[in-house]
Design an enzyme around this catalytic site. Sequence first.
Site, PDB file in Angstrom:
ATOM      1  CD  GLN A 365     -69.836 -17.747 -20.373  1.00 21.22           C
ATOM      2  OE1 GLN A 365     -69.288 -17.056 -19.559  1.00 21.22           O
ATOM      3  NE2 GLN A 365     -68.468 -18.697 -20.827  1.00 21.22           N
ATOM      4  CD  GLN A 387     -70.740 -14.988 -22.742  1.00 19.87           C
ATOM      5  OE1 GLN A 387     -70.431 -14.169 -22.731  1.00 19.87           O
ATOM      6  NE2 GLN A 387     -70.040 -16.105 -23.441  1.00 19.87           N
ATOM      7  CG  ASP A 388     -73.405 -18.818 -23.646  1.00 17.13           C
ATOM      8  OD1 ASP A 388     -73.051 -18.714 -25.611  1.00 17.13           O
ATOM      9  OD2 ASP A 388     -72.095 -19.685 -23.146  1.00 17.13           O
ATOM     10  CG  ASP A 409     -69.926 -17.805 -28.426  1.00 18.23           C
ATOM     11  OD1 ASP A 409     -69.661 -17.495 -29.845  1.00 18.23           O
ATOM     12  OD2 ASP A 409     -69.594 -17.641 -28.192  1.00 18.23           O
ATOM     13  NE  ARG A 477     -66.587 -17.934 -30.250  1.00 14.09           N
ATOM     14  CZ  ARG A 477     -65.952 -17.079 -29.316  1.00 14.09           C
ATOM     15  NH1 ARG A 477     -64.658 -17.065 -29.386  1.00 14.09           N
ATOM     16  NH2 ARG A 477     -66.827 -17.005 -28.337  1.00 14.09           N
TER      17      ARG A 477
END
Length: 573
Positions: A365, A387-388, A409, A477
């Site tokens: 993250q 990520q993120d 994500d 998701r």
Amino acid sequence: MSGKVVGSAVSLILVVGVVIGVVAVVQSPAAKGGSSGGGGGGGDGGSELSTHNKAVTALCQNSDDQKLCKDVLSPVNTTDPKEYVATVVKTSMESVIKALNMSDRLSVEHGNSSTGVKMALDDCKDLLQAAIHELEASGVMVQQSSIQDVNEHSAELKNWLGAVVAYQQSCLDGFNTDGEKQVSDQLQAGSLDKVMKLTGLALDVVSGISKILSAFNLNLGLKPASRRLLVIDSEGYPTWLSASDRKLLAEAGNDGVTPHATVAKDGSGQFKTILDAINSYPKKHKGRFIIYVKAGVYDEYITVDKKKINILLYGDGPTKTIITGRKNFAEGVKTMRTATFSTQANGFIAKSISFENTAGAKGHQAVALRVQGDMSAFFDCGIHGYQDTLYAHAHRQFYRNCEISGTIDFIFGYSTTLIQNSKIIVRKPDTNQQNIVVADGTGQKNMPTGVVLHNCEIMPDASLDADRLTVKTYLARPWKAYSRAVFIENEIGDLIQPDGYMPWNTIEPNTEFSYFAEYGNTGAGANTQARAKWGKGLISKQEAAKFMAEPWLKASTWLPDTGIPLDTSFTKA
């Protein structure tokens, strides 16, 4: 540490005073002079009781926790239907205050146990203070409005209440290691669960205002404004942009605007850092505060606090003016704190600038941009990470003509977000990782939140291109129970897996109530025949229209001279 706790306690005393002043006291019929004797109190009393029971039954019918709903609303025996809304707002506020008190106590007890626990508890206190501000605004609106006004502004109430849920969830998200579980369990069981349930109930009641009106036989000729988030003026501009702001957007970067502050690394401006320019924001400033950032790579971490509203930050272009950082979870930083650039203030606008986090896939993250303030807009911007990447944290957000890149994500949060005419670039993840574009955190059925991608291009980065068919990539998701992601008229590349969506995990799949929908997409990855069966799949044009700019965000059309057109309807059908 002790000084910090005392300061927070003082703030709570003030908050309680605000609650008492803002939310009307719900009086019983006896306190209003009605009879409570067993021999009856006249026909009016019986009629009021019948109406009250009818209202409570109607409001609680579709509540997830009907017992809690009845426990909260049954004492509200009143002839003023708006008191039902006032009561749930007041009850939610009380739960947040209790959670804030508890976070202070846990900071004293566990704040020195580990750096991670201290960071998580400090973040919780900041988030819960933000939740109080949202509920203060809700209470003021209800207190100062008629039931007709409350109905007309129900979308604004839902916007604020949805942010409260976002902050409650974000607080819990911060406790993400086994060693922090004991503290998070205490905070959750002692107070945060109650915040979620009571704020969810408040959302249910606000969404059911028409049922209150019906129960009280009030036919106001009104429709619930469940999706009327903003109002468009006659020229098609979102109302948060004044006429002067529109002119500024057209002129910014074209030497047609004089900024309040200029940033340049070479010393040719008033400031060498963006943070210094932001901190030059005058107290009680009125109107738009304009900051021009000359070309350069600015290695700094920036937070625009909530008091610095209506900033316009613009650069020389997303490949020339770059704000960069590399904080990441793998090196012990909580996700919310990894952001290179965070904005908590309402009305923030950025144009022609990039935000990046260079931690890479191994950093896990690592947020490039975190947006919390309401009515935020980004035009011609780059948002790059892995990520993120983009933490669309809360409230209403609009992105146009942007490039957003990442792996896992990489567009996530609890906001009401519309991304339009942008490039969604999927990068190569680390070994044994997969890619997911959207992870939305809608956790209550009546939260007006989710991520909508309209007329974008979902494509592989050059680093992924050769492996795009073997590295698994999904559209979304479900991060939370009512996760919502809608894809309309996008060009979807062949990198997307045929099933399109994946569960959150085996323990909490979050597939029962999630809403993942598509309409009018093209490209090799747009075939929906093999999509996950729990997804909504293809929706009708009528259903998709609910997620267009005007009904979803009310950020309709921009005039051509801004250089930033905005589509108010379908572009391909």
